[in-house]
Each structure stands twice: as C-alpha cells, then as structure tokens.
Write an enzyme that holds these catalytic residues in place. Structure first.
Site, PDB file in Angstrom:
ATOM      1  N   GLY A   1     101.680-122.986  -8.645  1.00  0.00           N
ATOM      2  CA  GLY A   1     100.532-122.111  -8.940  1.00  0.00           C
ATOM      3  C   GLY A   1      99.249-122.653  -8.348  1.00  0.00           C
ATOM      4  O   GLY A   1      98.157-122.468  -8.902  1.00  0.00           O
TER       5      GLY A   1
ATOM      6  N   LEU B   1      97.343-121.932  -5.848  1.00  0.00           N
ATOM      7  CA  LEU B   1      96.261-121.111  -5.286  1.00  0.00           C
ATOM      8  C   LEU B   1      95.367-120.508  -6.359  1.00  0.00           C
ATOM      9  O   LEU B   1      94.410-119.800  -6.056  1.00  0.00           O
ATOM     10  CB  LEU B   1      96.842-119.987  -4.427  1.00  0.00           C
ATOM     11  CG  LEU B   1      97.690-120.428  -3.227  1.00  0.00           C
ATOM     12  CD1 LEU B   1      98.171-119.206  -2.448  1.00  0.00           C
ATOM     13  CD2 LEU B   1      96.896-121.357  -2.312  1.00  0.00           C
ATOM     14  N   GLY B   2      95.655-120.784  -7.630  1.00  0.00           N
ATOM     15  CA  GLY B   2      94.895-120.186  -8.716  1.00  0.00           C
ATOM     16  C   GLY B   2      93.588-120.902  -8.978  1.00  0.00           C
ATOM     17  O   GLY B   2      93.151-121.783  -8.222  1.00  0.00           O
ATOM     18  N   GLN B   3      92.978-120.524 -10.096  1.00  0.00           N
ATOM     19  CA  GLN B   3      91.625-121.029 -10.412  1.00  0.00           C
ATOM     20  C   GLN B   3      91.628-122.551 -10.560  1.00  0.00           C
ATOM     21  O   GLN B   3      90.741-123.229 -10.036  1.00  0.00           O
ATOM     22  CB  GLN B   3      91.123-120.364 -11.701  1.00  0.00           C
ATOM     23  CG  GLN B   3      89.644-120.613 -11.957  1.00  0.00           C
ATOM     24  CD  GLN B   3      89.193-120.220 -13.352  1.00  0.00           C
ATOM     25  OE1 GLN B   3      89.985-119.798 -14.197  1.00  0.00           O
ATOM     26  NE2 GLN B   3      87.908-120.361 -13.595  1.00  0.00           N
TER      27      GLN B   3
ATOM     28  N   ASP C   1     102.887-122.030  -4.256  1.00  0.00           N
ATOM     29  CA  ASP C   1     102.510-120.848  -5.042  1.00  0.00           C
ATOM     30  C   ASP C   1     103.477-119.723  -4.670  1.00  0.00           C
ATOM     31  O   ASP C   1     104.069-119.732  -3.588  1.00  0.00           O
ATOM     32  CB  ASP C   1     101.059-120.428  -4.737  1.00  0.00           C
ATOM     33  CG  ASP C   1     100.444-119.575  -5.849  1.00  0.00           C
ATOM     34  OD1 ASP C   1      99.567-120.078  -6.576  1.00  0.00           O
ATOM     35  OD2 ASP C   1     100.862-118.406  -6.010  1.00  0.00           O
TER      36      ASP C   1
ATOM     37  N   ASP D   1     108.577-119.814  -5.799  1.00  0.00           N
ATOM     38  CA  ASP D   1     108.610-119.172  -7.113  1.00  0.00           C
ATOM     39  C   ASP D   1     109.081-120.217  -8.122  1.00  0.00           C
ATOM     40  O   ASP D   1     110.198-120.732  -8.011  1.00  0.00           O
ATOM     41  CB  ASP D   1     109.573-117.981  -7.058  1.00  0.00           C
ATOM     42  CG  ASP D   1     109.636-117.226  -8.374  1.00  0.00           C
ATOM     43  OD1 ASP D   1     109.176-117.751  -9.408  1.00  0.00           O
ATOM     44  OD2 ASP D   1     110.164-116.093  -8.358  1.00  0.00           O
TER      45      ASP D   1
ATOM     46  N   TYR E   1     100.976-114.492 -24.389  1.00  0.00           N
ATOM     47  CA  TYR E   1     100.507-115.706 -23.705  1.00  0.00           C
ATOM     48  C   TYR E   1     100.493-116.876 -24.690  1.00  0.00           C
ATOM     49  O   TYR E   1     100.992-117.969 -24.400  1.00  0.00           O
ATOM     50  CB  TYR E   1      99.108-115.425 -23.151  1.00  0.00           C
ATOM     51  CG  TYR E   1      98.419-116.580 -22.465  1.00  0.00           C
ATOM     52  CD1 TYR E   1      98.888-117.099 -21.261  1.00  0.00           C
ATOM     53  CD2 TYR E   1      97.257-117.125 -23.010  1.00  0.00           C
ATOM     54  CE1 TYR E   1      98.214-118.140 -20.627  1.00  0.00           C
ATOM     55  CE2 TYR E   1      96.584-118.157 -22.376  1.00  0.00           C
ATOM     56  CZ  TYR E   1      97.070-118.662 -21.184  1.00  0.00           C
ATOM     57  OH  TYR E   1      96.405-119.686 -20.554  1.00  0.00           O
TER      58      TYR E   1
ATOM     59  N   LYS F   1     102.606-120.399 -24.881  1.00  0.00           N
ATOM     60  CA  LYS F   1     101.930-121.710 -24.865  1.00  0.00           C
ATOM     61  C   LYS F   1     102.435-122.603 -25.996  1.00  0.00           C
ATOM     62  O   LYS F   1     102.674-123.791 -25.799  1.00  0.00           O
ATOM     63  CB  LYS F   1     100.411-121.527 -24.941  1.00  0.00           C
ATOM     64  CG  LYS F   1      99.795-120.984 -23.658  1.00  0.00           C
ATOM     65  CD  LYS F   1     100.062-121.901 -22.478  1.00  0.00           C
ATOM     66  CE  LYS F   1      99.518-121.390 -21.168  1.00  0.00           C
ATOM     67  NZ  LYS F   1      99.977-122.162 -19.996  1.00  0.00           N
TER      68      LYS F   1
HETATM   69  P1  NAD Z   1      95.598-118.461 -12.165  1.00  0.00           P
HETATM   70  O1  NAD Z   1      96.074-117.141 -12.666  1.00  0.00           O
HETATM   71  O2  NAD Z   1      94.268-118.545 -11.545  1.00  0.00           O
HETATM   72  O3  NAD Z   1      96.664-119.073 -11.173  1.00  0.00           O
HETATM   73  C1  NAD Z   1      98.037-119.027 -11.428  1.00  0.00           C
HETATM   74  C2  NAD Z   1      98.756-119.085 -10.104  1.00  0.00           C
HETATM   75  O4  NAD Z   1     100.164-119.013 -10.392  1.00  0.00           O
HETATM   76  C3  NAD Z   1      98.428-117.920  -9.174  1.00  0.00           C
HETATM   77  O5  NAD Z   1      97.971-118.420  -7.943  1.00  0.00           O
HETATM   78  C4  NAD Z   1      99.737-117.157  -9.041  1.00  0.00           C
HETATM   79  O6  NAD Z   1      99.935-116.633  -7.734  1.00  0.00           O
HETATM   80  C5  NAD Z   1     100.747-118.236  -9.367  1.00  0.00           C
HETATM   81  N1  NAD Z   1     102.028-117.724  -9.861  1.00  0.00           N
HETATM   82  C6  NAD Z   1     102.262-116.681 -10.672  1.00  0.00           C
HETATM   83  N2  NAD Z   1     103.576-116.537 -10.876  1.00  0.00           N
HETATM   84  C7  NAD Z   1     104.190-117.518 -10.189  1.00  0.00           C
HETATM   85  C8  NAD Z   1     105.539-117.898  -9.994  1.00  0.00           C
HETATM   86  N3  NAD Z   1     106.553-117.212 -10.542  1.00  0.00           N
HETATM   87  N4  NAD Z   1     105.808-118.980  -9.228  1.00  0.00           N
HETATM   88  C9  NAD Z   1     104.798-119.675  -8.648  1.00  0.00           C
HETATM   89  N5  NAD Z   1     103.496-119.350  -8.763  1.00  0.00           N
HETATM   90  C10 NAD Z   1     103.206-118.278  -9.540  1.00  0.00           C
HETATM   91  O7  NAD Z   1      95.699-119.478 -13.421  1.00  0.00           O
HETATM   92  P2  NAD Z   1      94.844-120.787 -13.703  1.00  0.00           P
HETATM   93  O8  NAD Z   1      93.613-120.357 -14.378  1.00  0.00           O
HETATM   94  O9  NAD Z   1      94.767-121.628 -12.488  1.00  0.00           O
HETATM   95  O10 NAD Z   1      95.750-121.461 -14.819  1.00  0.00           O
HETATM   96  C11 NAD Z   1      96.725-122.440 -14.520  1.00  0.00           C
HETATM   97  C12 NAD Z   1      97.341-122.888 -15.834  1.00  0.00           C
HETATM   98  O11 NAD Z   1      96.303-123.334 -16.723  1.00  0.00           O
HETATM   99  C13 NAD Z   1      98.102-121.809 -16.593  1.00  0.00           C
HETATM  100  O12 NAD Z   1      99.184-122.375 -17.279  1.00  0.00           O
HETATM  101  C14 NAD Z   1      97.075-121.320 -17.601  1.00  0.00           C
HETATM  102  O13 NAD Z   1      97.693-120.769 -18.739  1.00  0.00           O
HETATM  103  C15 NAD Z   1      96.372-122.614 -17.940  1.00  0.00           C
HETATM  104  N6  NAD Z   1      95.046-122.400 -18.502  1.00  0.00           N
HETATM  105  C16 NAD Z   1      94.054-121.840 -17.757  1.00  0.00           C
HETATM  106  C17 NAD Z   1      92.803-121.638 -18.327  1.00  0.00           C
HETATM  107  C18 NAD Z   1      91.657-121.028 -17.559  1.00  0.00           C
HETATM  108  O14 NAD Z   1      90.621-120.705 -18.148  1.00  0.00           O
HETATM  109  N7  NAD Z   1      91.781-120.846 -16.250  1.00  0.00           N
HETATM  110  C19 NAD Z   1      92.572-122.009 -19.658  1.00  0.00           C
HETATM  111  C20 NAD Z   1      93.626-122.545 -20.392  1.00  0.00           C
HETATM  112  C21 NAD Z   1      94.851-122.766 -19.789  1.00  0.00           C
HETATM  113  N1  SER Z   2      91.203-118.759 -19.979  1.00  0.00           N
HETATM  114  C1  SER Z   2      92.491-118.440 -20.500  1.00  0.00           C
HETATM  115  C2  SER Z   2      92.613-116.988 -20.797  1.00  0.00           C
HETATM  116  O1  SER Z   2      91.604-116.409 -21.092  1.00  0.00           O
HETATM  117  C3  SER Z   2      92.743-119.230 -21.762  1.00  0.00           C
HETATM  118  O2  SER Z   2      93.960-119.826 -21.676  1.00  0.00           O
HETATM  119  O3  SER Z   2      93.687-116.469 -20.762  1.00  0.00           O
END
Ligand code: NAD
Ligand code: SER
Length: 336
Positions: A8, A10-12, A34, A54, A143, A147
């Site tokens: 994952g 490429l995500g945030q 990703d 994946d 979600y 978790k």
């Molecule tokens: P995001 O949605 O920005 O990025 C998730 C990435 O996962 C995406 O780039 C997507 O293309 C990829 N993805 C989706 N399905 C996939 C698969 N089957 N195989 C491989 N890649 C796949 O999420 P994020 O904000 O970077 O969060 C990452 C982790 O941190 C997650 O577990 C999320 O629950 C956790 N988290 C995030 C936040 C937040 O505020 N951003 C807060 C609490 C927890």
């Molecule tokens: N920032 C995340 C959401 O809103 C918390 O895990 O889903």
C-alpha cells in the site's frame, strides 16, 4: 531493520514512509509495492524500486519478500473507514484477508511486521476522553471491526509463532504529499487544499467534532521508532495508542483564517461520516507508548499548519492546481 518491503506504498502514509525509510536505508533497500501503478506525477514514480502487488495474493507477496531480501514488512494496504462503509465485504477481504496473507508470509520468511491500527478500533461505549490503552473495543464500522481483529491476529502470531509483529493505533493523519484515501478524518487535509484554492471549505463533519490528529512526519517517525524499539520493553506490541493533537473543524478553520484572512468554513454534515466520528475517541491516552518505547510527538497545531501551507504553496508553484498529485484531493469512494 536493513531491508524493507512496504505494501500500500502509494497511499497517504506509504508515500512519506517510503521516502523516509529510503533516506535511512538507501533507495535499493526499500521495495515499494501497491495494487495500482504510480501515476507519472506521484512522488514515488521513478524514485526507487516499485512492484505492483495485491497484498491478498500470498504467493506473489512471498516472492516479493524473497526477491527484496526483506527483513521487515510495513503493511499499509487497506480500505479506510468511509470506503469501508460503502464496500464492507471488500474491506473485510482486503483488510483482514490481506493481513492474514502478510502474517503467514512473515511467519514463513521470518520477517518483522508493522501493521497500523486506528482510533477506529474503538466504539461509542469506549471512554472517549481520555481513551485508555486497554479498554472496551466495540467498533460499529466494518473498518473498525477489521482493525480490532487485526490487532488480535497480530498478537496471536506473536505469541503462537513468535512473529515480531508490532503496531500503532494511529489517529487521523494530516499530510501534503499524497491525498487521503477515503477516511472520516480526510476533512483535515481537504480543508488546506480548499483554503488555498478557493478560500472556502464546506466540511462534512460538524464544527465541534473533536478527534485525535497527527502530522505525517510524526506518524512516520513513530512507525520507524516502534520497529527499532527494544522488543523486551514492548508489552502492548500491536496496538499502541499514539496521538499528537486534538482537533475539531472549527478550531482548524480558526488557525487557517489567522493565516488566510479571506478563508471561511461552512458545514454540510454527512450523517454517515458524522456517526463514525461520533463513535471514535476524543483524546487517546498514549502513556503506554511513551513509557514502553519513548514515543513523543514533535509537531504542534501551529507548526503543522504553517508547514502544510508552506509545502502546499510550494507544490502549487511547481505544478498549478489540477496538474500535480499534491494539488488533488480525491473523493472518498475513489480509492482503495
Ligand atoms: P491509503 O488509502 O491512502 O492507502 C492505501 C493504499 O493501499 C492505496 O495506495 C491502495 O492503492 C492500496 N491498496 C488497496 N488495496 C490493496 C491491495 N489489495 N493490495 C495492495 N495495495 C492495496 O491509506 P493510508 O492512509 O496510507 O493508510 C495506511 C494504513 O494506515 C491503513 O491500514 C489505514 O487503516 C491505517 N491508518 C491510516 C490513518 C490515516 O489517517 N491515514 C489513520 C489510522 C490508520
Ligand atoms: N483516518 C482514518 C479514517 O478516517 C482513521 O483510521 O478512516
């Protein structure tokens, strides 16, 4: 930790975590993966090793871990809260199915594993302010269900199979490098883009909805510090509460208006995301993280707002709105 694979990526979070890991370990030591390929303007495009993967495909994952000679996996692939409520079965499949595959690979290949949990692992019956480290967890979103189950699975793989699994309960994360992926806390990123582009933001949560938040540099550092911590000191291995600041939309709007005088906010509450936010903590107690591995946030609200505005303005100068990844905020159902 010498060689790392990130799912994952490429995500945030992944976008900034990969950059930070590469700074410390070298580009070639960090394999970013990703489900999707990076867009040409994504910060990780052409920036180091990348493989489309994946996370629910265990064999492909095991191959990638072996090819990368990874000793540590940061497993970030997941669907976030608002997307998860739109597509609950897919959230179950990716968030828990994916985690099971990653845990099995970690067991077979002997890697350490970082998996983020979330404030979403709590529900409306949890004490909201402060929310203790060990407390009632009855979330009401898919979600959140994934978790809590994920925290337990990681604990199980540690006690049953000795997998070095560790994790944090992140609050909402604020960042400028990549857009948020469809969560309930996305407003806290969107508001910056809209303030700069339009001088106005319509918020989908009510003005006084207080949630825990953290600036991304603190979130990335927390993950790395936890993975480098002395394991003998870790009692809560997979679900450390961490927080940096408490924010409600009206408070962040005030901070923005102090810097962008024309800025105004109004509210069109989305009942689904408001109900999710109302079921989450208002303030996490992160004393276990502070005591067991020395967690301490560095970014305050004012420093974070100043830095976000500086970075987003710089990105707009480099790529006018609509042409650069950092200038685009995706709607909640467009990712994952
Ligand atoms: P995001 O949605 O920005 O990025 C998730 C990435 O996962 C995406 O780039 C997507 O293309 C990829 N993805 C989706 N399905 C996939 C698969 N089957 N195989 C491989 N890649 C796949 O999420 P994020 O904000 O970077 O969060 C990452 C982790 O941190 C997650 O577990 C999320 O629950 C956790 N988290 C995030 C936040 C937040 O505020 N951003 C807060 C609490 C927890
Ligand atoms: N920032 C995340 C959401 O809103 C918390 O895990 O889903």
């Amino acid at each position: 930790m010498k060689r790392v694979l990130v799912t994952g990526a490429l995500g945030q979070i992944g976008t900034e975590l990969v950059a930070s890991l590469r700074e410390g370990l070298g580009d070639e030591s960090v394999l970013a993966t990703d489900l999707r390929a990076p867009a040409p303007d994504h910060p990780l495009a052409d920036a180091g090793p990348f493989r489309q993967l994946d996370c629910t495909d265990g064999s492909a994952l095991a191959r990638a871990v072996r090819d990368a000679r990874a000793d540590t996996v940061f497993h970030l692939a997941a669907l976030l809260s608002a997307v998860g409520e739109k597509r609950p079965m897919e959230a179950w499949r990716v968030n828990l199915g994916g985690l099971m595959e990653v845990l099995e690979v970690a067991r077979e290949e002997g890697t350490a594993l970082f998996t983020p949990s979330s404030i979403a692992a709590f529900g409306q019956d949890t004490p909201p302010d402060p929310t203790p480290q060990d407390t009632l967890q009855r979330p009401t979103t898919m979600y959140g269900v994934t978790k809590v189950a994920g925290e337990l699975l990681c604990d199980y793989y540690h006690t049953r199979f000795g997998v070095d699994a560790r994790g944090l309960r992140y609050p909402g994360l604020i960042s400028h490098s990549a857009p948020p992926g469809g969560g309930t806390t996305d407003w806290a990123v969107e508001i910056f883009h809209e303030a700069l582009d339009r001088g106005h933001y319509t918020c989908f949560l009510g003005p006084d909805t207080q949630l825990d938040m953290m600036y991304m540099p603190d979130a990335v550092r927390a993950a790395i510090e936890l993975m480098e911590a002395d394991p003998a000191r870790l009692r809560h291995r997979n679900a450390f509460n961490v927080t940096a600041m408490q924010l409600a939309p009206a408070r962040l709007a005030e901070a923005l208006a102090a810097r962008i005088p024309r800025f105004a906010i109004d509210y069109e509450v989305d009942p689904v995301r408001q109900a999710i936010a109302d079921s989450w903590p208002r303030r996490l107690d992160d004393s276990a993280a502070r005591g067991e591995w020395g967690w301490e946030p560095r970014w305050t609200l004012d420093a974070m707002v100043d830095d976000m505005l500086t970075e987003l303005r710089a990105a707009r100068t480099a790529a006018p709105a609509g042409e650069g990844a950092s200038a685009v905020t995706l709607p909640p159902d467009s990712r994952g």
